[in-house]
Design an enzyme around this catalytic site. Structure first.
Site, mmCIF file in Angstrom:
data_model
loop_
_atom_site.group_PDB
_atom_site.id
_atom_site.type_symbol
_atom_site.label_atom_id
_atom_site.label_comp_id
_atom_site.label_asym_id
_atom_site.label_seq_id
_atom_site.Cartn_x
_atom_site.Cartn_y
_atom_site.Cartn_z
ATOM 1 N N ILE A 149 0.835 -1.200 0.000
ATOM 2 C CA ILE A 149 0.000 0.000 0.000
ATOM 3 C C ILE A 149 0.870 1.250 0.000
ATOM 4 O O ILE A 149 0.615 2.209 -0.745
ATOM 5 C CB ILE A 149 -0.969 -0.007 1.188
ATOM 6 C CG1 ILE A 149 -1.983 -1.150 1.022
ATOM 7 C CG2 ILE A 149 -1.698 1.340 1.307
ATOM 8 C CD1 ILE A 149 -2.880 -1.367 2.221
ATOM 9 N N CYS B 52 1.206 1.593 7.781
ATOM 10 C CA CYS B 52 2.008 0.621 8.505
ATOM 11 C C CYS B 52 1.109 -0.362 9.253
ATOM 12 O O CYS B 52 -0.053 -0.069 9.541
ATOM 13 C CB CYS B 52 2.913 1.348 9.500
ATOM 14 S SG CYS B 52 2.025 2.540 10.539
ATOM 15 N N PRO B 53 1.625 -1.533 9.603
ATOM 16 C CA PRO B 53 0.847 -2.456 10.434
ATOM 17 C C PRO B 53 0.789 -1.953 11.870
ATOM 18 O O PRO B 53 1.599 -1.100 12.274
ATOM 19 C CB PRO B 53 1.640 -3.758 10.336
ATOM 20 C CG PRO B 53 3.045 -3.315 10.077
ATOM 21 C CD PRO B 53 2.936 -2.077 9.232
ATOM 22 N N ARG C 101 -4.334 1.581 11.081
ATOM 23 C CA ARG C 101 -5.151 1.147 12.207
ATOM 24 C C ARG C 101 -5.343 2.333 13.143
ATOM 25 O O ARG C 101 -4.439 3.155 13.313
ATOM 26 C CB ARG C 101 -4.498 -0.019 12.967
ATOM 27 C CG ARG C 101 -4.512 -1.361 12.228
ATOM 28 C CD ARG C 101 -5.921 -1.922 12.122
ATOM 29 N NE ARG C 101 -5.969 -3.253 11.525
ATOM 30 C CZ ARG C 101 -6.146 -3.495 10.242
ATOM 31 N NH1 ARG C 101 -6.243 -2.463 9.402
ATOM 32 N NH2 ARG C 101 -6.204 -4.722 9.778
ATOM 33 N N ASP D 253 -9.832 6.350 7.996
ATOM 34 C CA ASP D 253 -10.809 5.303 7.722
ATOM 35 C C ASP D 253 -10.882 4.325 8.886
ATOM 36 O O ASP D 253 -11.617 3.346 8.826
ATOM 37 C CB ASP D 253 -10.417 4.568 6.433
ATOM 38 C CG ASP D 253 -11.461 3.559 5.984
ATOM 39 O OD1 ASP D 253 -12.637 3.952 5.867
ATOM 40 O OD2 ASP D 253 -11.102 2.384 5.760
ATOM 41 N N GLU E 138 -13.930 0.370 17.131
ATOM 42 C CA GLU E 138 -14.866 0.292 16.010
ATOM 43 C C GLU E 138 -15.973 -0.703 16.332
ATOM 44 O O GLU E 138 -15.684 -1.779 16.851
ATOM 45 C CB GLU E 138 -14.125 -0.128 14.728
ATOM 46 C CG GLU E 138 -13.051 0.861 14.321
ATOM 47 C CD GLU E 138 -12.199 0.391 13.144
ATOM 48 O OE1 GLU E 138 -11.433 1.191 12.613
ATOM 49 O OE2 GLU E 138 -12.313 -0.804 12.769
ATOM 50 N N HIS F 209 -14.304 2.556 8.059
ATOM 51 C CA HIS F 209 -13.440 1.418 7.734
ATOM 52 C C HIS F 209 -13.878 0.741 6.438
ATOM 53 O O HIS F 209 -14.147 -0.471 6.397
ATOM 54 C CB HIS F 209 -13.410 0.406 8.878
ATOM 55 C CG HIS F 209 -12.126 -0.382 8.927
ATOM 56 N ND1 HIS F 209 -11.509 -0.713 10.109
ATOM 57 C CD2 HIS F 209 -11.355 -0.907 7.932
ATOM 58 C CE1 HIS F 209 -10.403 -1.413 9.839
ATOM 59 N NE2 HIS F 209 -10.304 -1.541 8.517
#
Length: 315
Positions: free
Chosen positions: A158, A205-206, A234, A258, A263, A282
């Site tokens: 991404i 990033c993760p 995230r 997003d 959530e 999301h």
């Protein structure tokens, strides 16, 4: 093998066929279940597919037949991967299925913030253009992104996609990654050096120990007051309270995300109602094309596991 699909309504709202999954054999479909329901309904399941269900140690231990957890996602931080490994349970994900969709959403947020498009749409629909004495009004600032600097945190699929599109827009690209990337043609610098240079900061990033609240009050204070942050990674990658305070104080110009820490969004979210803040529920991953790829990858993950040639294992 017995297969259970959790959170089916997170894969399709009726616009995507489930026939590929049904063809795999004895498959049961469920929507979101409590842990107690998963234990009761999936006790004999060999394979479970999920999206956001948290497979913690206790839940894993309560599923004696489980051999594979297949995540309808690229990220798998909701799975206790180490404990699954200890129990001999494989975990597979779906890498890169949503790259194009997420990159598109990153620039949807960037362009909305730079051009204040969302504000002009609201103004027009409220009748302001009807009341305008001239053919055009531009009382809300509009900024070009050409020539601006975008800092990209995370240079996976991404991040690479964001960089490519940013370059096409005429932006200057800088990259910050946990480890230097040999295939990266852009300057790679530490995030603390990156932040003061950015007009836009894109988090791709993760979520892990190193990126939890990566963007906090201290780091926000290093950014330009004209800078925008885009978060499609995230929610917990930012300190949302600190971001909200930065928006109210003008420390940064805007925030587009997003994802949020909890959530679905709760009414007490620090970002709810914050100025110059665009939030979407999301959905960056959820184009029909991306979900079709997700289905195909997940089906192949299961077929490979059943055939003894597993793919996309993360443990």
């Amino acid at each position: 093998m017995k297969i259970s699909v959790l959170e089916t309504n997170m894969l399709t709202n009726g616009d995507l066929s489930l026939s590929q999954l049904e063809s795999l054999g004895d498959v049961d479909f469920y929507n979101k279940l409590a842990d107690s329901e998963i234990i009761r309904l999936c006790a004999d399941s060999d394979i479970i597919l999920c999206t956001k269900t948290v497979f913690h140690k206790e839940l894993i231990n309560s599923l004696p037949c489980l051999k594979l957890i297949c995540v309808f996602a690229t990220g798998y931080n909701n799975i206790d991967v180490a404990h699954a490994r200890e129990k001999g349970i494989a975990v597979a994900n779906a890498p890169a299925y949503s790259t194009q969709s997420v990159v598109q959403h990153v620039f949807s947020l960037i362009l909305n913030l730079a051009g204040n498009t969302y504000k002009y749409i609201e103004s027009t629909m409220c009748g302001d253009w009807i009341q305008s004495p001239t053919f055009s009004y531009f009382n809300i600032p509009i900024t070009e992104i050409a020539g601006k600097t975008i800092g990209i945190v995370g240079y996976g699929a991404i991040g690479k996609g964001v960089a490519k599109v940013a370059e096409a827009f005429g932006m200057k690209v800088l990259v910050s990654s946990r480890t230097p990337k040999a295939d990266c043609p852009y300057p790679q610098i530490d995030i603390d050096e990156l932040l003061p240079l950015c007009d836009f900061l894109s988090l791709n990033c993760p979520l892990n120990e190193g990126t939890y609240r990566l963007i906090n009050a201290q780091r926000l204070s290093r950014m330009k007051p004209t800078a925008y942050i885009i978060n499609t990674a995230r929610g917990p990658c930012v300190d949302e309270r600190a971001v909200s305070e930065a928006l109210y104080s003008g420390t940064i110009a805007g925030y587009g995300a997003d994802v949020i820490e909890i959530e679905p969004m709760r009414p007490d979210s620090a970002l709810y109602g914050a100025p110059n803040c665009i939030l979407t529920p999301h959905i960056a991953w959820a184009s029909i094309e991306a979900r079709t790829r997700l289905m195909e990858i997940s089906v192949n993950n299961i077929k490979g596991f059943i055939d003894g040639t597993p793919v996309n294992l993360v443990n």
